[in-house]
Design a protein around this motif. Structure first.
Motif, PDB file in Angstrom:
ATOM      1  N   GLU A   1     -55.130 -45.680   8.549  1.00 36.92           N
ATOM      2  CA  GLU A   1     -55.598 -46.828   7.762  1.00 36.92           C
ATOM      3  C   GLU A   1     -55.035 -46.776   6.339  1.00 36.92           C
ATOM      4  N   GLY A   2     -54.948 -45.570   5.802  1.00 27.34           N
ATOM      5  CA  GLY A   2     -54.400 -45.439   4.450  1.00 27.34           C
ATOM      6  C   GLY A   2     -52.925 -45.825   4.390  1.00 27.34           C
ATOM      7  N   TYR A   3     -52.157 -45.410   5.372  1.00 24.88           N
ATOM      8  CA  TYR A   3     -50.723 -45.733   5.387  1.00 24.88           C
ATOM      9  C   TYR A   3     -50.489 -47.218   5.656  1.00 24.88           C
ATOM     10  N   GLN A   4     -51.144 -47.716   6.680  1.00 26.67           N
ATOM     11  CA  GLN A   4     -50.787 -49.049   7.187  1.00 26.67           C
ATOM     12  C   GLN A   4     -51.602 -50.186   6.583  1.00 26.67           C
ATOM     13  N   GLY A   5     -52.705 -49.865   5.875  1.00 23.13           N
ATOM     14  CA  GLY A   5     -53.591 -50.935   5.429  1.00 23.13           C
ATOM     15  C   GLY A   5     -54.086 -51.699   6.653  1.00 23.13           C
ATOM     16  N   ASP A   6     -54.324 -53.005   6.514  1.00 24.89           N
ATOM     17  CA  ASP A   6     -54.839 -53.762   7.666  1.00 24.89           C
ATOM     18  C   ASP A   6     -53.762 -53.964   8.722  1.00 24.89           C
ATOM     19  N   ASP A   7     -52.568 -54.361   8.262  1.00 24.86           N
ATOM     20  CA  ASP A   7     -51.536 -54.716   9.251  1.00 24.86           C
ATOM     21  C   ASP A   7     -50.129 -54.429   8.706  1.00 24.86           C
ATOM     22  N   PHE A   8     -50.036 -53.476   7.828  1.00 27.91           N
ATOM     23  CA  PHE A   8     -48.806 -53.062   7.120  1.00 27.91           C
ATOM     24  C   PHE A   8     -47.989 -54.212   6.533  1.00 27.91           C
ATOM     25  N   SER A   9     -48.690 -55.228   6.068  1.00 29.20           N
ATOM     26  CA  SER A   9     -47.927 -56.345   5.489  1.00 29.20           C
ATOM     27  C   SER A   9     -47.904 -56.287   3.961  1.00 29.20           C
TER      28      SER A   9
END
Ligand code: BGC
Length: 686
Positions: free
Chosen positions: A218-226
């Motif tokens: 979750e930390g790397y990608q956030g919600d949807d890596f946008s």
């Protein structure tokens, strides 16, 4: 049948080529409203439009990764592997032809920009995905970055919010330097303490590993890596590397299907639920089938049953190894076929793959749909990350982001929370800062081994070693006597004598012992491809400890290590033992804070420390029959330290346990209790 397929393949290539000539006009010129270059279109529409324009070679090109810098190849078979590293000229040509989709291990942001410039000269201008092993900070980048504790230390905090923030800040440093994808987290469950990679994992407990893995994803990608600060995460390695023969990296693992489902699969299921976009199979074979060839697991189980929506990347050279090591393929081409059919989408790394896969498609051995599926997923990531609009990084952003104050502060906070106090006889700790004299020695006292694996040596001023941390913490009147000691070399009688004599002249002796897994350090004793034949600290460290102990002074041992260190002698004879794991760049300060009581240690062991190597495997959730008959000759069956163990400088009282009156068989058990700090110091309780 075959020849029909061949003709069909060639026809579709030709028609794709015709379409691509048309597109070249759009790509190089104005963005027509319905072109894939139109940022206003939804991502899936852009992907489909682009796919229609691509030749077979361009699609397979997206599946190809190459290493940025040859110098980074330092594995045991480096010479052999260097064959697969291209010269700069060859790479440039292939990028311009759209035949490379991904680069790994690009040294710095300028090189990343150079490569993107080449990609922009390609027909379709598809940006490159740049990947690295940013496992606990962006430690493989060639420049000063923030290095946090390794995963085993992060797990010791039992604090998912710390894991998430570390990943978030790591992602920011990656994006600022032109990197978009980290090969992290490692969510393997460790069941063999000898494995040199234990430090890059969250330990032995499937639940703890799942929670920590999810937080990092979750930390790397956030919600949807946008968002511009997100990177793709990679859950690795699927599966069983933590229980391979003899604890050796890449050796076969034989594990019952039941144990796979109960212990080794859950972190991967949780990672997929958390939306992890990439997944890496393990070097090893599992129950007789190399993970890179495991169609039943990769495609049917992970994609099918678990509904994984992202793409698979092979591990380093592991497709070639289906031929050269596992010997299930007669040629590299057959190895490529097996891997792609099993479900692999990106080949790490080197030449040969593109030509082989093109031939295999043209021969009808790999369906075009499989290539489209892989290319579609990779392109989706590139659009979603915003790379078509924003592929370059500027130097001002690099300087403002790397080593930002809040990142460095978090490195210290995480290190402080990760330290586990294993022994504190007669309250030898914490020490008084006015102590008149301290003798300090051991291979990790003044060493960057604190940084752990997947980190390169950092500028000295950015790392606080234990010696420096202690010097900063004590009163200016304290006399510090430091004696250097190597990781591997046998110490020799003269050095041991000096250690004993100088310890005897001080009020306390501190020995900073353990392992060294620093990536390119010739003096390393553990890490990837360096597994441990013994659980005692390597080299002459036990002799050193015994010599210092014989001085008669009280001794404190600080352990810096990734995998568990076990010495019954140490546990019995040393007064104070601090397990610091590999605490990162601020580790020396955090350790000094614990030694002098500025920080009350609250970390807990995320794995069981076996009594000796003979007690492997040791873990808390063993079957009821594990000890119903067998005993160890002259040795207790108990581990040296249990999972979850850790002392504190204060005392906690537990009371008012609140349980539901009744729970169903499949219900989660939720309970409450009151924890009170009844001692004289502030402290953390896991
Ligand atoms: C390791 C992976 C890593 C890859 C790329 C391999 O040897 O097993 O964990 O991501 O190298 O560096």
């Amino acid at each position: 049948m075959n020849s029909q397929k061949t003709i069909h393949g060639k026809l579709s290539c030709l028609s794709l080529y015709a379409a691509s000539v048309l597109l070249a006009a759009c790509a190089s010129g104005v963005k027509t409203p319905d072109s894939y270059l139109d940022a206003g279109l939804p991502v899936h529409a852009r992907v489909e439009r682009l796919l229609k324009e691509m030749t077979l070679d361009e699609k397979i090109g997206q599946m190809c990764s190459y290493v940025g810098e040859a110098a980074h190849v330092s594995t045991p078979n480096a010479d052999e592997e260097l064959r697969y590293v291209l010269s700069i000229g060859d790479r440039a040509d292939l990028v311009k032809q759209g035949k490379i989709g991904v680069f790994i291990k690009v040294a710095d942001y300028e090189k990343a920009n150079d490569l993107q410039r080449l990609a922009e000269q390609s027909r379709l201008k598809i940006p490159l995905l740049v990947a690295n092993d940013a496992m606990h900070g962006h430690g493989m980048y060639e420049g000063a970055v923030t290095i946090y504790p390794t995963e085993i230390g992060i797990a010791s905090t039992f604090d998912p919010a710390i894991a998430r923030r570390i990943a978030e800040y790591t992602a920011l440093e990656m994006r600022a330097t032109g990197n978009h994808w980290t090969f992290s987290p490692n969510i393997e469950v460790v069941r063999d303490a000898r494995w040199g990679r234990a430090g890059e994992t969250f330990g032995e407990d499937p639940y703890l590993v799942s929670v920590m893995g999810r937080s990092m994803i979750e930390g790397y990608q956030g919600d949807d890596f946008s968002r511009p600060g997100n990177v793709l995460a990679c859950a690795k390695h699927f599966v069983g590397g933590g229980i391979a023969y003899n604890g050796l990296n890449g050796a076969p693992a034989d594990v019952s299907e039941r144990t796979l489902h109960e212990i080794f699969f859950p972190p991967f299921i949780e990672a997929i639920r958390a939306g992890v976009y990439t997944l890496m199979p393990a070097h090893n074979e599992i129950n007789g089938i190399p993970c890179h060839a495991h169609r039943r697991y990769l495609t049917r189980l992970i994609r099918g049953t678990w509904n994984f929506r992202g793409f698979f990347v092979s591990d380093w050279m592991d497709i070639q190894r289906l031929f050269s090591v596992h010997k299930i393929a007669a040629t590299e081409k057959e190895a490529d076929k097996i891997a792609v059919l099993a479900g692999l989408d990106i080949h790490m790394h080197g030449p040969g793959f593109l030509d082989n896969v093109r031939e295999l498609v043209e021969e009808g051995s790999i369906p075009m749909a499989r290539i489209d599926e892989a290319a579609r997923k990779i392109l989706h990531a590139k659009f979603q990350l915003g790379l078509f609009e924003n592929r370059y990084v500027d130097s001002s952003r690099v300087q403002n982001t790397l080593l930002k104050k809040e990142h460095v502060d978090l490195a210290l906070e995480a290190a402080r929370k990760s330290i586990v106090l294993l022994k504190n006889e007669n309250h030898v700790l914490p020490l008084d800062k006015e102590i008149p004299s301290i003798f300090i020695t051991g291979p990790n006292a003044d060493s960057q081994a604190l940084l752990g694996d997947w980190a390169t040596v950092q500028p000295a001023e950015n790392v606080t070693t234990v010696l420096e941390g202690i010097r900063r913490s004590v009163s200016p009147r304290t006399k510090i006597d430091y004696l250097g000691f190597g990781h591997q070399a046998p110490p020799g009688d003269a050095l041991l004598r000096r250690a004993r004599e100088r310890a005897a002249l001080s009020d306390i002796a501190i020995v900073v012992a353990g392992e060294n897994s620093l990536r390119f350090d010739p003096d390393k004793t553990s890490g990837e491809n360096l597994d441990r034949p013994s659980l005692e600290p390597a080299g002459g460290q036990m002799d050193l400890l015994k010599a210092v102990k014989s001085s008669g002074r009280p001794v404190i041992v600080v352990l810096v290590n990734g995998g568990p260190i076990a010495s019954p002698w140490m546990a019995e004879n040393i007064e104070g033992i601090i397990e610091a794991w590999e605490p990162g760049m601020a580790g020396g300060q955090a350790i000094a804070d614990v030694i002098f009581g500025d920080c009350n240690p609250g970390g807990r062991l995320p794995l069981t420390i076996p009594r000796t190597a003979g007690h492997i495997q040791s873990f808390y959730n063993h079957k009821p029959s594990a000890f119903h008959r067998g005993r160890f000759y002259r040795s207790g069956r108990e581990p040296l330290y249990e999972f979850g163990f850790g002392l504190s400088y204060t005392e906690f009282r537990y009371s008012q346990l609140r349980l539901p009156g009744k729970i169903g068989i499949k219900d989660n058990l939720e309970f409450g209790l009151t924890i009170e700090n009844t001692g004289g110091l502030a402290g953390d309780e896991v």
